[in-house]
Design an enzyme around this catalytic site. Structure first.
Site, short mmCIF file in Angstrom:
data_model
loop_
_atom_site.label_atom_id
_atom_site.label_comp_id
_atom_site.label_asym_id
_atom_site.label_seq_id
_atom_site.Cartn_x
_atom_site.Cartn_y
_atom_site.Cartn_z
CB SER A 95 47.67 78.69 40.02
OG SER A 95 48.58 77.90 40.75
N1 SAH Z 1 53.31 76.73 39.44
C1 SAH Z 1 52.62 75.71 38.67
C2 SAH Z 1 51.45 75.11 39.44
C3 SAH Z 1 51.92 73.91 40.04
S1 SAH Z 1 50.86 72.86 40.95
C4 SAH Z 1 52.15 76.22 37.32
O1 SAH Z 1 52.26 77.43 37.06
O2 SAH Z 1 51.70 75.41 36.52
C5 SAH Z 1 52.03 72.46 42.20
C6 SAH Z 1 53.24 71.67 41.76
O3 SAH Z 1 54.05 71.49 42.92
C7 SAH Z 1 52.93 70.27 41.24
O4 SAH Z 1 53.48 70.10 39.97
C8 SAH Z 1 53.59 69.35 42.27
O5 SAH Z 1 54.10 68.17 41.72
C9 SAH Z 1 54.70 70.25 42.81
N2 SAH Z 1 55.21 69.89 44.13
C10 SAH Z 1 54.54 69.39 45.20
N3 SAH Z 1 55.39 69.17 46.22
C11 SAH Z 1 56.62 69.56 45.80
C12 SAH Z 1 57.92 69.58 46.41
N4 SAH Z 1 58.13 69.12 47.64
N5 SAH Z 1 58.96 70.04 45.67
C13 SAH Z 1 58.79 70.48 44.41
N6 SAH Z 1 57.60 70.47 43.78
C14 SAH Z 1 56.52 70.02 44.47
#
Ligand code: SAH
Length: 245
Positions: A95
């Site tokens: 993000s």
């Molecule tokens: N917080 C992260 C940003 C992540 S982007 C950072 O600081 O880099 C969102 C993430 O959520 C992705 O890696 C995606 O694979 C994950 N995601 C999506 N659906 C999910 C679910 N049901 N359970 C766990 N992770 C999930």
């Protein structure tokens, strides 16, 4: 005037980060101080719309200590401190720093808190939170990404973060309840298990909206008596929350 004060604060934070990471090269330290300045400027420019007039100094301090360039792929390290989201592989993104700051601020983290994050991704948000709470539990659905991030956080010696691979829709019951929950992918509804796993007086920050709809960053508060209130705080754009088939 306000901007000037914050600019000074940004410089001071950058300076303290420099002291805390004496082995790090000036190059990254300077860039990180620039990112702190940009976050501060974004807070100032958007204060009327967001209602957020400043980000807590502890939150800014944590942001100033996490080496964001180590959380993005090698090829785009140069861009790590720009105030924008970046790709981290598997179609996922880390993000934008301002959003990380804003969401962390909304959660009002405290040293004795237990936090749950859904959507580990690169581990950056978890690392920022880890400097502010007792423990961060974080769940990633993409196995390869989760494994790589687990190793990264271990190599970087983040001892109060535990990563699990799985579908975050169901939360992480074994360690519940949580003081704060942060979701960094957008589901089309708030997963009930996450609300259940929130402590009374706990708060969750979650982007809510279907794939082709506007997503709203939403605050979910659980009162002492267990009743739940939700409040939309701003339109956002996150990667979709996916489910295991
Ligand atoms: N917080 C992260 C940003 C992540 S982007 C950072 O600081 O880099 C969102 C993430 O959520 C992705 O890696 C995606 O694979 C994950 N995601 C999506 N659906 C999910 C679910 N049901 N359970 C766990 N992770 C999930």
């Amino acid at each position: 005037m306000h901007l000037t004060t914050n600019y000074l604060v940004a410089i001071l934070i950058g300076f303290s980060a420099f002291n805390a990471n004496a082995t790090e090269t000036d190059f990254w330290v300077e860039r990180r101080a620039g990112m702190i300045w940009e976050i501060q400027a974004t807070v100032d420019y958007t204060r009327e719309e967001t209602g957020v007039f400043e980000i807590d100094q502890e939150v800014m301090h944590s942001l100033s200590r996490v080496p964001r360039h180590k959380f993005v792929p090698e090829e785009i390290r140069e861009l790590a401190y720009e105030n924008r989201p970046l790709p981290v592989g598997h179609g996922q993104t880390i993000s934008q720093p301002y959003i990380v700051a804003y969401m962390t601020e909304q959660l009002k983290p405290k040293k004795d808190y237990k936090a749950l994050e859904i959507g580990t991704g690169s581990g950056y948000q978890a690392a920022v939170l880890s400097g502010l709470v007792r423990h961060v539990y974080t769940i990633e659905i993409i196995e390869d990404l989760g494994k790589r991030t687990k190793k990264r956080l271990k190599d970087m010696k983040y001892k109060n973060i535990t990563v699990k691979i799985g579908d975050g829709y169901f939360g992480w019951k074994e360690n519940a309840p949580y003081d704060i929950i942060i979701v960094t992918a957008a589901p089309d509804h708030i997963p009930p298990p996450l609300v259940q796993q929130l402590k009374p007086e706990g708060v969750m920050c979650i982007p809510v909206g279907g794939r082709f709809q506007v997503q709203n960053l939403t605050l979910v508060r659980k009162d002492k008596d267990g009743s739940v209130k939700t409040k939309r705080i701003m339109p956002v754009r996150f990667v979709p929350f996916t489910r295991k088939d």
